[in-house]
Design a protein around this motif. Structure first.
Motif, PDB file in Angstrom:
ATOM      1  N   GLU A 119       0.806  -1.206   0.000  1.00 23.44           N
ATOM      2  CA  GLU A 119       0.000   0.000   0.000  1.00 23.44           C
ATOM      3  C   GLU A 119       0.849   1.271   0.000  1.00 23.44           C
ATOM      4  OE1 GLU A 119      -4.159   1.294   2.237  1.00 23.44           O
ATOM      5  OE2 GLU A 119      -3.306  -0.713   2.430  1.00 23.44           O
ATOM      6  N   ILE A 125      -3.106  -2.485  -3.317  1.00 20.21           N
ATOM      7  CA  ILE A 125      -3.594  -3.220  -2.161  1.00 20.21           C
ATOM      8  C   ILE A 125      -3.255  -4.697  -2.318  1.00 20.21           C
ATOM      9  CG2 ILE A 125      -5.633  -3.895  -0.834  1.00 20.21           C
ATOM     10  CD1 ILE A 125      -5.030  -0.946  -0.577  1.00 20.21           C
ATOM     11  N   TYR A 312      -6.711   0.008  -4.606  1.00 22.05           N
ATOM     12  CA  TYR A 312      -5.951   1.162  -4.101  1.00 22.05           C
ATOM     13  C   TYR A 312      -6.628   2.458  -4.543  1.00 22.05           C
ATOM     14  CZ  TYR A 312      -2.122   4.397  -3.166  1.00 22.05           C
ATOM     15  OH  TYR A 312      -1.378   5.459  -2.697  1.00 22.05           O
TER      16      TYR A 312
END
Length: 339
Positions: A119, A125, A312
């Motif tokens: 991250e 992610i 993300y």
């Protein structure tokens, strides 16, 4: 073994030994040790890390730990004063062994979880390979709040109007060329999945023969034999995506968001990719963070990596990130680095 940033390496195929990658241009003399790397690292991510670390050691899951630690990890620890260890503490206990080796050699070590590293450093992610494995930092539902949705609507409307007016000559040229090179309709409509799993007809300029899927749904690919000549140019420059502006005006998609996927592929992805359903918490987009950050690809491996970037984007949305994606998309279009 690679001596610099130029390397060829398939991170999807772990070997029985650790891989070492070296860089001559790293900004740090730190060595990076990554365990269980094969499910979140890809070539572009490795290139980024080679600009930061002097050497990277990638530790697959399927290894002889005795040999690995004594023949690969231990010598590295003896060479470097600073070690950065990235691991998944919930599912990989080998970090204990590495930590003990570092302490015994009086070296400096910092430990990051794979969740934080993905991250904060790779800007995506972490999505595991196994449905049984979890990411404790991902909520059960991801979506934009009301302020973000309103701002995105304004951005969508303003930019879409500009694109539509500015691209009208391309609509005319494309219609004529498609008619000239391939019999059939100018536009192609395909069922895609949108916000909250609602389906809609995604509109594009037709770039393939009308019998392209006579034998069923299949992924498109580079140098696809089903694509006619002008269709290939449209796909390369993203001209074929222009009719999706109509989908934006209908409220079915956004300018920026996860790529709208076909229901038949979504069903297969959700069977093997954890958290794949989270991408349906926002409207899909004509372009998106995954499209500009990850090269064109098909199949489960690529879908998992694209999902990492999509999640993300949703979790860390900002106006700056939205503008960055728009600029990167423009670069792709004008440099003809499309599909």
């Amino acid at each position: 073994m690679s001596k610099n940033k130029t390397f060829s390496y398939n991170v999807a195929a772990p070997k029985s030994y650790a891989h070492r990658l070296r860089s001559k241009t790293a900004i740090s003399k730190e060595v990076l040790i990554v365990t269980s790397y094969d499910y979140f690292l890809e070539k572009k991510g490795l290139a980024l890390l080679l600009g930061r670390y002097q050497e990277i050691i990638l530790v697959p899951r399927t290894v002889d730990d005795d040999y690995l630690m004594n023949q690969t990890v231990k010598p590295l620890i003896e060479q470097y004063d600073k070690i950065h260890l990235v691991t998944n503490p919930q599912y990989d206990s080998r970090y204990h062994v590495i930590y003990e080796l570092v302490v015994k050699n009086n070296k400096s070590i910092r430990i990051s979880t794979v969740y934080d590293f993905c991250e904060n450093t790779l800007k995506k992610i972490y999505v595991p390979d196994d449905l049984e494995e979890e990411n404790p930092y991902l909520p059960l539902h991801l979506s934009f709040d009301g302020n973000v949705r309103l701002l995105k609507k304004i951005i969508d409307f303003v930019i879409s109007i500009i694109l539509l007016l500015g691209s009208l000559p391309l609509w005319v040229i494309s219609a004529l060329r498609i008619r000239q090179e391939s019999s059939g309709p100018v536009f192609y409509q395909q069922v895609r999945t949108g916000l909250n799993r609602a389906t809609f007809n995604c509109i594009k300029f037709r770039s393939m023969r009308t019998d392209a899927e006579a034998n069923g749904a299949v992924f498109s690919k580079k140098k696809d034999s089903r694509v006619f000549k002008y269709g290939a140019l449209m796909r390369l420059t993203r001209i074929d995506e222009l009719p999706q502006l109509l989908n934006i005006f209908r409220g079915e998609i956004s300018l920026i968001g996860p790529r709208p996927e076909r229901p038949v592929f979504i069903e297969s992805f959700e069977e093997v990719i954890p958290y794949y359903n989270l991408r349906h918490g926002v409207k899909p987009g004509i372009t998106g963070y995954a499209q500009v950050m990850y090269p064109y690809g098909t199949g489960v491996y690529d879908a998992r990596h694209k999902l990492m970037f999509d999640l993300y984007y949703i979790k860390h949305w900002s106006l700056a990130l939205e503008m960055q994606i728009i600029i990167r998309t423009a670069v792709v279009v004008f440099t003809r680095k499309g599909r």
